[in-house]
Design an enzyme around this catalytic site. Sequence first.
Site, PDB file in Angstrom:
ATOM      1  N   LYS A  77       3.272   2.671  -3.509  1.00 17.86           N
ATOM      2  CA  LYS A  77       2.913   4.040  -2.740  1.00 17.86           C
ATOM      3  C   LYS A  77       2.324   3.429  -1.443  1.00 17.86           C
ATOM      4  CE  LYS A  77       0.723   8.416  -2.644  1.00 17.86           C
ATOM      5  NZ  LYS A  77       0.040   9.695  -3.428  1.00 17.86           N
ATOM      6  N   SER A 153       2.003  13.739  -4.093  1.00 21.54           N
ATOM      7  CA  SER A 153       2.503  13.091  -3.386  1.00 21.54           C
ATOM      8  C   SER A 153       3.374  11.747  -3.506  1.00 21.54           C
ATOM      9  CB  SER A 153       1.071  12.915  -2.202  1.00 21.54           C
ATOM     10  OG  SER A 153       0.337  12.130  -3.132  1.00 21.54           O
ATOM     11  N   SER A 177      -0.739  14.070  -8.145  1.00 21.28           N
ATOM     12  CA  SER A 177       0.188  13.365  -7.322  1.00 21.28           C
ATOM     13  C   SER A 177       0.992  12.288  -8.084  1.00 21.28           C
ATOM     14  CB  SER A 177      -0.444  12.741  -6.011  1.00 21.28           C
ATOM     15  OG  SER A 177      -0.622  13.795  -5.195  1.00 21.28           O
TER      16      SER A 177
END
Length: 449
Positions: A77, A153, A177
Amino acid sequence: MMPSQIKAIHQAFVTGQLDPVSWLDQLTDKIRQVQEQTNAFIHLDIERARMTAEASWRRYRNAISLSVLDGVLIGLKDLFETANMPTTAGSKILQNYRPHHDAVIVSQLRKLGANLDLGKLNLHEFAFGPTSTSSFYGPVRHPLDGSKMAGGSSGGSAVAVATELMPLALGTDTGGSVRIPAALCGIIGLKPTYDRISRQGVIPLSWTLDHVGPMARDVEDIALFLDLLFPEERFQEQMMAPCSSLNILVPSGTLGRAVDQDLQHRFELALERLSMLPGVHIDTSPLPELERIRAAQLVIIGAEAANYHWKWLQERPLDYQEDVRERLMSRASYLAVQYIEGLRARQELQVMYQQVLDRYDVMILPTVPIYPPDLTAQEVPGYDGQPIDVRNLLVWMTSPFNLLGLPALTMPVGHNDQGFAASAQIVGNYDQEGKLLQVAKIWQDVLSA
């Protein structure tokens, strides 16, 4: 779910059936196709990944591979700092940021030979949202249907794993997330116990609530990943250990019940399959102090996020995505007394829930209450049928366990007629990731039988 993909890739490298370079070359067209369809990557550098693969291949030829991860593509990420690679947090503000050092977990994985250089994965800007629709680099789209959300996210990380570009990717989880996009994309996602995996060098959203966690397509690769970081704990052995009895708590009320009736039905069918095993006992009971948990979570995440972003909010407010700016600005008004009270409540609630889970092996509930929403959805029907902010609904079942810091694993337990996953969340006591893996493996085997 399948056996360990990482072990299969490593074995192919060891035997010469495959090598890290040819594996990457075989994936190249698919990587570009997935990127075009889903926008999973912010930064993509196939040539850099190929150079890393070549170094790994030389080690295999000389029989000196560093670990089972050597040459294996692992996704990051774009919150994880990477030396001399972009780390943007999905934002315009950090679009030119090139860290000088790797995050601690990135450094650990590099020492194991993992290939982390394919690129950086897209996310909700600064990780402040569960949809991954608000990124300076465009929204992350669901791999099954580009008109649907992938979740956030850590949306890009989930997509990269779900589309089989890589067997494992890292995300962060502050209110769900890791678990939300893993659930919406039909893969495994683990939020470990708070601070189990180092957060050093990871751009924060809320430092007392942030967790680093892995995503994979099978539970065995999650256990293998943890064993590489914590070899003394033998997570793979814990996962495979015999289990003669299993006491499970299923929360009553909306925390334990999905909004979507088809999703709820598939969750209940899967739970019924598990309950039929010898020694499995299930209790249903309300969880204590949920409103207090939600209130403390809201204050802490808001105050800490506003603190981190304060200077930029003053100097560059229009450089944020609109929804992220609105959330940051609205949370900047919390008083110090509210923040301190939230931290005090957190400590009390952690003791309370440790005592609850001392009476059970795990808690089980759905991960998200709906199937993937439309990419442009702002509101969706809630429990009472009235419109509710889609962001609030997506974190409904996940965020309490960030405040509490308890480990939680999501796994698919069924699929609807369109192929979207119904996922369940397994929550355990502190430092009991091995128990979560054991239950997930048992349940996985039951459902695949």
